[in-house]
Design a protein around this motif. Structure first.
Motif, PDB file in Angstrom:
ATOM      1  N   GLU A 125       0.833  -1.199   0.000  1.00  0.00           N
ATOM      2  CA  GLU A 125       0.000   0.000   0.000  1.00  0.00           C
ATOM      3  C   GLU A 125       0.869   1.251   0.000  1.00  0.00           C
ATOM      4  OE1 GLU A 125      -3.153   0.510  -0.266  1.00  0.00           O
ATOM      5  OE2 GLU A 125      -3.934  -1.538  -0.119  1.00  0.00           O
ATOM      6  N   ILE A 126       0.645   2.132  -0.955  1.00  0.00           N
ATOM      7  CA  ILE A 126       1.299   3.431  -0.978  1.00  0.00           C
ATOM      8  C   ILE A 126       0.246   4.466  -1.355  1.00  0.00           C
ATOM      9  CG2 ILE A 126       3.593   2.551  -1.546  1.00  0.00           C
ATOM     10  CD1 ILE A 126       3.108   3.380  -4.443  1.00  0.00           C
ATOM     11  N   ASP A 127       0.466   5.718  -0.928  1.00  0.00           N
ATOM     12  CA  ASP A 127      -0.512   6.774  -1.182  1.00  0.00           C
ATOM     13  C   ASP A 127       0.041   7.908  -2.038  1.00  0.00           C
ATOM     14  OD1 ASP A 127      -2.679   5.667   0.341  1.00  0.00           O
ATOM     15  OD2 ASP A 127      -1.566   6.207   2.158  1.00  0.00           O
ATOM     16  N   GLY A 128       1.327   7.827  -2.405  1.00  0.00           N
ATOM     17  CA  GLY A 128       1.909   8.886  -3.201  1.00  0.00           C
ATOM     18  C   GLY A 128       3.378   8.629  -3.452  1.00  0.00           C
ATOM     19  N   ILE A 129       4.060   9.651  -3.927  1.00  0.00           N
ATOM     20  CA  ILE A 129       5.466   9.530  -4.289  1.00  0.00           C
ATOM     21  C   ILE A 129       6.321   9.095  -3.103  1.00  0.00           C
ATOM     22  CG2 ILE A 129       7.494  10.884  -4.969  1.00  0.00           C
ATOM     23  CD1 ILE A 129       5.752  12.417  -6.887  1.00  0.00           C
ATOM     24  N   ALA A 130       5.978   9.562  -1.914  1.00  0.00           N
ATOM     25  CA  ALA A 130       6.773   9.201  -0.726  1.00  0.00           C
ATOM     26  C   ALA A 130       6.817   7.694  -0.521  1.00  0.00           C
ATOM     27  CB  ALA A 130       6.205   9.893   0.512  1.00  0.00           C
ATOM     28  N   GLY A 131       5.818   6.997  -1.024  1.00  0.00           N
ATOM     29  CA  GLY A 131       5.771   5.549  -0.858  1.00  0.00           C
ATOM     30  C   GLY A 131       6.864   4.819  -1.617  1.00  0.00           C
ATOM     31  N   LEU A 132       7.518   5.500  -2.564  1.00  0.00           N
ATOM     32  CA  LEU A 132       8.602   4.864  -3.308  1.00  0.00           C
ATOM     33  C   LEU A 132       9.895   4.805  -2.511  1.00  0.00           C
ATOM     34  CD1 LEU A 132       8.104   6.464  -6.855  1.00  0.00           C
ATOM     35  CD2 LEU A 132       7.275   4.264  -6.023  1.00  0.00           C
ATOM     36  N   ASN A 133       9.980   5.583  -1.445  1.00  0.00           N
ATOM     37  CA  ASN A 133      11.198   5.622  -0.638  1.00  0.00           C
ATOM     38  C   ASN A 133      11.482   4.243  -0.044  1.00  0.00           C
ATOM     39  OD1 ASN A 133      13.431   6.847   0.612  1.00  0.00           O
ATOM     40  ND2 ASN A 133      12.272   7.141   2.505  1.00  0.00           N
ATOM     41  N   GLY A 134      12.632   3.709  -0.374  1.00  0.00           N
ATOM     42  CA  GLY A 134      13.020   2.397   0.130  1.00  0.00           C
ATOM     43  C   GLY A 134      12.497   1.225  -0.685  1.00  0.00           C
ATOM     44  N   MET A 135      11.689   1.480  -1.700  1.00  0.00           N
ATOM     45  CA  MET A 135      11.107   0.405  -2.496  1.00  0.00           C
ATOM     46  C   MET A 135      12.123  -0.172  -3.478  1.00  0.00           C
ATOM     47  SD  MET A 135       7.843   0.517  -5.154  1.00  0.00           S
ATOM     48  CE  MET A 135       6.616   0.803  -3.866  1.00  0.00           C
ATOM     49  N   LYS A 136      12.191  -1.497  -3.552  1.00  0.00           N
ATOM     50  CA  LYS A 136      12.957  -2.161  -4.605  1.00  0.00           C
ATOM     51  C   LYS A 136      12.090  -2.126  -5.858  1.00  0.00           C
ATOM     52  CE  LYS A 136      15.135  -5.944  -3.919  1.00  0.00           C
ATOM     53  NZ  LYS A 136      15.437  -7.358  -3.569  1.00  0.00           N
ATOM     54  N   LEU A 137      12.460  -1.244  -6.781  1.00  0.00           N
ATOM     55  CA  LEU A 137      11.605  -0.950  -7.929  1.00  0.00           C
ATOM     56  C   LEU A 137      12.263  -1.414  -9.218  1.00  0.00           C
ATOM     57  CD1 LEU A 137       8.964   0.644  -8.761  1.00  0.00           C
ATOM     58  CD2 LEU A 137      10.490   2.571  -9.225  1.00  0.00           C
ATOM     59  N   ARG A 138      11.576  -2.277  -9.922  1.00  0.00           N
ATOM     60  CA  ARG A 138      12.078  -2.704 -11.222  1.00  0.00           C
ATOM     61  C   ARG A 138      11.866  -1.576 -12.215  1.00  0.00           C
ATOM     62  NH1 ARG A 138      10.925  -3.283 -16.903  1.00  0.00           N
ATOM     63  NH2 ARG A 138      12.405  -4.829 -17.678  1.00  0.00           N
ATOM     64  N   ILE A 139      12.951  -1.164 -12.903  1.00  0.00           N
ATOM     65  CA  ILE A 139      12.873  -0.076 -13.859  1.00  0.00           C
ATOM     66  C   ILE A 139      13.569  -0.473 -15.155  1.00  0.00           C
ATOM     67  CG2 ILE A 139      12.919   1.647 -12.005  1.00  0.00           C
ATOM     68  CD1 ILE A 139      15.812   2.326 -13.060  1.00  0.00           C
ATOM     69  N   ASN A 140      13.314   0.293 -16.212  1.00  0.00           N
ATOM     70  CA  ASN A 140      14.168   0.225 -17.383  1.00  0.00           C
ATOM     71  C   ASN A 140      15.559   0.686 -16.943  1.00  0.00           C
ATOM     72  OD1 ASN A 140      15.565   1.649 -19.779  1.00  0.00           O
ATOM     73  ND2 ASN A 140      13.908   0.512 -20.778  1.00  0.00           N
ATOM     74  N   THR A 179     -10.545  -3.565 -12.718  1.00  0.00           N
ATOM     75  CA  THR A 179     -10.017  -4.697 -11.946  1.00  0.00           C
ATOM     76  C   THR A 179     -10.176  -4.480 -10.447  1.00  0.00           C
ATOM     77  OG1 THR A 179      -7.753  -3.834 -11.703  1.00  0.00           O
ATOM     78  CG2 THR A 179      -8.276  -5.039 -13.732  1.00  0.00           C
ATOM     79  N   GLY A 180     -10.442  -3.238 -10.048  1.00  0.00           N
ATOM     80  CA  GLY A 180     -10.567  -2.941  -8.628  1.00  0.00           C
ATOM     81  C   GLY A 180      -9.260  -2.556  -7.964  1.00  0.00           C
ATOM     82  N   ILE A 181      -8.162  -2.515  -8.718  1.00  0.00           N
ATOM     83  CA  ILE A 181      -6.892  -2.115  -8.131  1.00  0.00           C
ATOM     84  C   ILE A 181      -6.973  -0.663  -7.670  1.00  0.00           C
ATOM     85  CG2 ILE A 181      -5.847  -1.342 -10.308  1.00  0.00           C
ATOM     86  CD1 ILE A 181      -3.187  -2.489  -9.322  1.00  0.00           C
ATOM     87  N   LYS A 182      -6.345  -0.358  -6.554  1.00  0.00           N
ATOM     88  CA  LYS A 182      -6.321   1.016  -6.049  1.00  0.00           C
ATOM     89  C   LYS A 182      -5.475   1.872  -6.985  1.00  0.00           C
ATOM     90  CE  LYS A 182      -4.845   3.737  -2.013  1.00  0.00           C
ATOM     91  NZ  LYS A 182      -4.216   3.647  -0.666  1.00  0.00           N
ATOM     92  N   ILE A 183      -6.016   3.011  -7.413  1.00  0.00           N
ATOM     93  CA  ILE A 183      -5.293   3.914  -8.305  1.00  0.00           C
ATOM     94  C   ILE A 183      -5.001   5.216  -7.566  1.00  0.00           C
ATOM     95  CG2 ILE A 183      -5.393   5.234 -10.449  1.00  0.00           C
ATOM     96  CD1 ILE A 183      -7.018   2.993 -11.663  1.00  0.00           C
ATOM     97  N   VAL A 184      -3.732   5.586  -7.562  1.00  0.00           N
ATOM     98  CA  VAL A 184      -3.273   6.776  -6.844  1.00  0.00           C
ATOM     99  C   VAL A 184      -2.719   7.773  -7.854  1.00  0.00           C
ATOM    100  CG1 VAL A 184      -1.544   7.658  -5.225  1.00  0.00           C
ATOM    101  CG2 VAL A 184      -2.740   5.517  -4.725  1.00  0.00           C
ATOM    102  N   VAL A 185      -3.097   9.046  -7.692  1.00  0.00           N
ATOM    103  CA  VAL A 185      -2.576  10.127  -8.545  1.00  0.00           C
ATOM    104  C   VAL A 185      -1.937  11.168  -7.627  1.00  0.00           C
ATOM    105  CG1 VAL A 185      -3.088  11.842 -10.308  1.00  0.00           C
ATOM    106  CG2 VAL A 185      -4.431   9.728 -10.213  1.00  0.00           C
ATOM    107  N   PRO A 186      -0.603  11.225  -7.553  1.00  0.00           N
ATOM    108  CA  PRO A 186       0.060  12.175  -6.661  1.00  0.00           C
ATOM    109  C   PRO A 186      -0.187  13.620  -7.074  1.00  0.00           C
ATOM    110  CG  PRO A 186       1.579  10.471  -7.421  1.00  0.00           C
ATOM    111  CD  PRO A 186       0.346  10.373  -8.262  1.00  0.00           C
ATOM    112  N   PRO A 187      -0.177  14.547  -6.130  1.00  0.00           N
ATOM    113  CA  PRO A 187      -0.342  15.971  -6.467  1.00  0.00           C
ATOM    114  C   PRO A 187       0.785  16.458  -7.376  1.00  0.00           C
ATOM    115  CG  PRO A 187      -0.563  15.604  -4.097  1.00  0.00           C
ATOM    116  CD  PRO A 187      -0.052  14.325  -4.686  1.00  0.00           C
ATOM    117  N   THR A 188       0.461  17.320  -8.323  1.00  0.00           N
ATOM    118  CA  THR A 188       1.459  17.847  -9.255  1.00  0.00           C
ATOM    119  C   THR A 188       2.565  18.596  -8.526  1.00  0.00           C
ATOM    120  OG1 THR A 188      -0.252  18.084 -10.941  1.00  0.00           O
ATOM    121  CG2 THR A 188       1.780  19.308 -11.277  1.00  0.00           C
TER     122      THR A 188
END
Length: 329
Positions: free
Chosen positions: A159-174, A288-297
């Protein structure tokens, strides 16, 4: 290395001095185009459309074989084949070309555009073709035009609610440095995973999240291994239709003009279809019911400033690109 002036003259249909004049189309010729995406992908459909037009317009004298799904190797290998003339054309991601020409990588900078519609407008701006002008000198290739993907999103297994949720995340990227630097600034731990293994990596917890375009994400159904889809509205991954400089010189002015026109037409259709499909794909994910989050600009401003400290010196075109992007909606 082939000069930019020589190749640009070729693109305009000028006659080039050829090492072997007899190679101009006096008989049937089959061009080879390489691409990493699988059959059925929008990029592949564009490549096949080019092949169809060439065959039709020349009565079968000029044809094209499309090598799908990295059959000729990864994008780095295909770039080398373009440089030697072993491959006539390729559709390569801006990430691959940007590794060699930093100004091209500027188009991958975060928040240059904020939507798929804006991405489509950006690659049709004069600055987009201007970014390809150094390619003959730097890579021995000629950029015929741009195609796009939808703007990229982030999937999270927690569960994440915005950009701050990426902190510490192991994120697969290009793996492109442009994306790596962006997500690192957000506190994520960029983790490269080969594309065929991404779904399993999410399912077994090898990574906490991943970022990808909407088309690929829906095809892979990343919603099934995620709790949250975050609409970053930050980055996209365009591709460039490249012609081998060495191969280009062996074509007649007529054939060069035909290939250029067919490619630009197919790319225009691909770009328009991507814009049309993006909202449909978002609705599919909503269903699908997945939670969709849109961070503030507003969350983007500090990241842009830090990112540009890194990239503006390497890619001097970035400030101008941002100014133009800001006008595109």
């Amino acid at each position: 290395m082939i000069s930019r002036r020589t190749l640009l003259a070729a693109a305009a249909g000028a006659t080039l001095p050829l090492a072997a004049p007899g190679v101009l189309r006096a008989q049937a010729r089959d061009l080879r185009l390489g691409i990493i995406t699988p059959p059925g992908h929008p990029w592949n459909n564009a490549a096949l459309k080019v092949a169809e037009v060439l065959k039709e317009k020349t009565g079968g004298k000029l044809t094209m074989t499309v090598f799908h799904a990295g059959q000729l190797g990864n994008e780095g290998a295909m770039m080398q084949q373009l440089q030697t003339g072993a491959l006539d054309m390729a559709f390569l991601q801006a990430a691959e070309v940007g590794n060699r020409v930093p100004n091209v990588a500027a188009i991958l900078a975060p928040y240059v555009i904020r939507s798929t519609e804006a991405a489509a407008k950006l690659v049709r701006q004069p600055i987009a073709m201007q970014m390809l002008e150094p390619l003959p000198k730097e890579t021995g290739t000629l950029g015929l035009g741009w195609g796009i993907t939808s703007i990229r999103v982030v999937f999270s297994a927690k569960e994440i609610d915005g950009i701050a949720g990426l902190n510490g995340m192991k994120l697969r990227i290009n793996t492109t440095p442009a994306f790596r630097d962006f997500y690192s600034l957000l506190g994520a731990a960029p983790t490269p995973i080969p594309t065929p293994q991404v779904y399993d990596a999410m399912a077994n917890g090898q990574v906490d999240g991943l970022e990808a375009d909407l088309d690929f994400s829906w095809n892979q159904r990343f919603d099934k291994v995620s709790k949250v889809l975050m609409r970053m509205d930050a980055v996209f991954m365009p591709f460039i239709a490249l012609a081998s400089g060495k191969a280009w010189q062996t074509l007649s002015a007529e054939d060069r003009a035909l290939i250029t026109a067919a490619t630009k037409e197919a790319l225009a259709v691909q770009v328009d279809q991507t814009v049309t499909n993006a909202p449909k794909l978002l609705k599919d994910f909503e269903g699908t019911g997945i939670k969709i989050v849109v961070p503030p600009t507003a969350d983007a401003a500090p990241i842009i400033a830090e990112y540009d400290k890194i990239w503006a010196p390497k890619a001097p075109i970035l400030p101008e690109l941002r100014k133009i992007g800001a006008t595109l909606g």
